[in-house]
Design an enzyme around this catalytic site. Sequence first.
Site, PDB file in Angstrom:
ATOM      1  N   HIS A   1       3.566 -27.969  17.282  1.00 17.97           N
ATOM      2  CA  HIS A   1       4.394 -28.881  16.482  1.00 17.97           C
ATOM      3  C   HIS A   1       5.527 -29.492  17.308  1.00 17.97           C
ATOM      4  CE1 HIS A   1       2.432 -27.752  12.681  1.00 17.97           C
ATOM      5  NE2 HIS A   1       2.442 -26.520  13.160  1.00 17.97           N
TER       6      HIS A   1
ATOM      7  N   HIS B   1      11.568 -21.236   9.057  1.00 15.72           N
ATOM      8  CA  HIS B   1      11.104 -19.846   9.093  1.00 15.72           C
ATOM      9  C   HIS B   1      10.501 -19.506   7.734  1.00 15.72           C
ATOM     10  CE1 HIS B   1      10.587 -15.715   9.843  1.00 15.72           C
ATOM     11  NE2 HIS B   1      11.824 -15.286   9.748  1.00 15.72           N
TER      12      HIS B   1
ATOM     13  N   ASN C   1       1.390 -27.468   6.093  1.00 14.76           N
ATOM     14  CA  ASN C   1       0.606 -28.470   6.811  1.00 14.76           C
ATOM     15  C   ASN C   1       0.076 -29.506   5.839  1.00 14.76           C
ATOM     16  OD1 ASN C   1       0.862 -27.264   9.386  1.00 14.76           O
ATOM     17  ND2 ASN C   1      -0.889 -25.915   9.007  1.00 14.76           N
TER      18      ASN C   1
END
Length: 722
Positions: free
Chosen positions: A111, A376, A184
């Site tokens: 990413h 996170h 995603n």
Amino acid sequence: MTANGTSNDAHQPVPGGVVPGAPAPRTAAPARRGPTGCPFHPGGEAGEAGGGPDPRAQAGDRLTTAQGLRVDDTDHSLTAGPRGPLLMEDHHFREKITHFDHERIPERVVHARGAGAHGTFRAYGNAASVTRAAFLAEADRETDVFVRFSTVLGSRGSADTVRDVRGFATKFYTDEGVFDLVGNNMPVFFIQDAVKFPDIIHAGKPHPDREIPQAQSAHDTFWDFISSHTESTHMAMWAMSDRGIPRSYRTMEGFGVHTFRLQAADGSTSLVKFHWKPVLGVHSQVWEEAQITQGADPDFHRRDLADAIDAGVFPQWELGLQVMPDTPDETFEGIDLLDPTKIVPEELCPVQRVGVMTLHANPTNFFAETEQVAFHVDHLVPGIHVTNDPLMQGRLFSYLDTQLTRLGGPNFAQLPINRPHAPVNDMLRDGMHQTAVHSGVVAYKPNGIDDDRPVASPEDGFATVPTPVEGTKVRENPVSFADHFTQARLFWLSLSPVEQAHEVEAYTFELGKCASDEVRARMLASLAHVDDDLSRRVAVGLGLEPPEAPEPADVEPSPALSQRPSEPGRVDGRVVGVVVADGGDLGVVGELRSALGEEGVVVRVVAAHGGEVVSGSARETVQRTLLTTRSVEYDAVVVADGTAGTPAGTDPRVVVLLQEAFRHGKAIAAVGTGRDVLVAAGMPDGAPGVTLGDPGAALAPTLRDALGMHRSWERLAMLAGT
């Protein structure tokens, strides 16, 4: 004074009975100033009532060192004479070059290539029955967000429109702390267990001997992994579909991938999957278009996002939940909810919309915000919990660990983009890049010096849902994880014929780039388990013998998985290019702007030269010349009346522009003699999605519907022979 020079005052009792060692009233923290020396002004920071200049910005009009020392010369190093060596005492050079050497933090292993934007999330209030998380449960509550979109495999310097998975990570700055939904644009993943994550990424990354191909999955190591790990088959189907080459971030779905456990105010729990539904619909590029875009504008997606926000066409997504019972076996309709390679079809469990997110501001500084933002999976708030999904469990460790390396230590939460919008009293101390100035001497509990503060929050704080855990220590998957092909077949059967043709082309292209016959044969065998027609068509394209197909699984298609719209959708941010010429009819430009501009459609004038085009008393500013444009910029191309026979109408580049738009299924229109330009470009009469209009006739309604369908699916079907 004593004989050793110390003062007797140090041994005197402290007035007021303050505990020895505790800060005396005369102590003070450093002055409240921003990182560049600008003071925080009474009455608020920048943008607040009574506030002064932004304390975070550069201050003053004189060049200084980082310590505020004015610099007399920044064009010459300090040397021992004009031709002598550099002197170590040149503090300005050393500071300047040292900071330059460290301008770049380590890029993300995955990413790395991303774009971000600020916005707000507004809850509808209908999620209160399943979660106590206030930002979801309370109607009309607005929560600040920052979203980062990204590709997975490529470096920061790669192109936006490569075939790849896209990251869709959202940071919610809630009143109860930060919640990160790190997902995603595809609802499943390649692997079932996080221990395999380094393997799939190593396989997908460029070959280590040559560092090529960059940001591409069309090479041996990737397909060697996929064909050797049949659990990857379902995700590979998604990646090889049109979802792997999205039209823009604004027309991309997002998924939390994993199953989460939500807890309501009454203590009841549900198992939930998160979905982001783009208001503009789900749209993609076609393969040739994506390849052209990589060369014509490698920043296509980040430019599209930033331009839309600057134009006030704010991207929006609705957040949806698939809510399922929290049963002991953690399954739903026979689907193991802890398996990240499986979806729950929307026909079995509808997506309930619970709020809307609007992105309305671009970052001020890409590095400070988009590059330094740290997501996170374990950033949770009361009412949202993780599950035992083995891929999710591994992410709980990995995300924190990687931030320590990338952002230089444990205090990355203090970077402005990562700071919570809730009070923080964490008793954490020191470490690299500590910018908070903690007061007091107590950093432990229990304590008797500070009234045992800060206090815990057993009533309204985060408390893990007590779920039973039992079993023998093993390294193995549940038996229910073993079905690797049924849902891959579900995805294939849910696609329209055009989308299936694109899937076949993608597999044929990718496997055609592999040098290993063994890898191609193994992958074809996996595809045969999905569908005989799929494997046969790919095999024919590769010039190989089709493998024998086993008896296929009996599954019902899921219409929600197809991107082909059933009716025209919104057209916000769509771009129409109008090819015009001096002396021609410019009226179509005004008509389209007037009729479509209110819906956020951008109309660009394209001509053979820059400056202005003139026709009688009418003038139009040229936004693109045939030299500086390419078909990938437009969702529709219109040729104005009076263009035929002019430099604009006879330029070979207008032929390329129209032919590409035709092959990519985009709306094409011609007014009056503009039809002759289409004929010269080889456009067949009566082709789907090609409109011919008379001068003065309204073109906008037809063009608007064509834009709303995204492409001419009939023409794509005709070109694909389906």
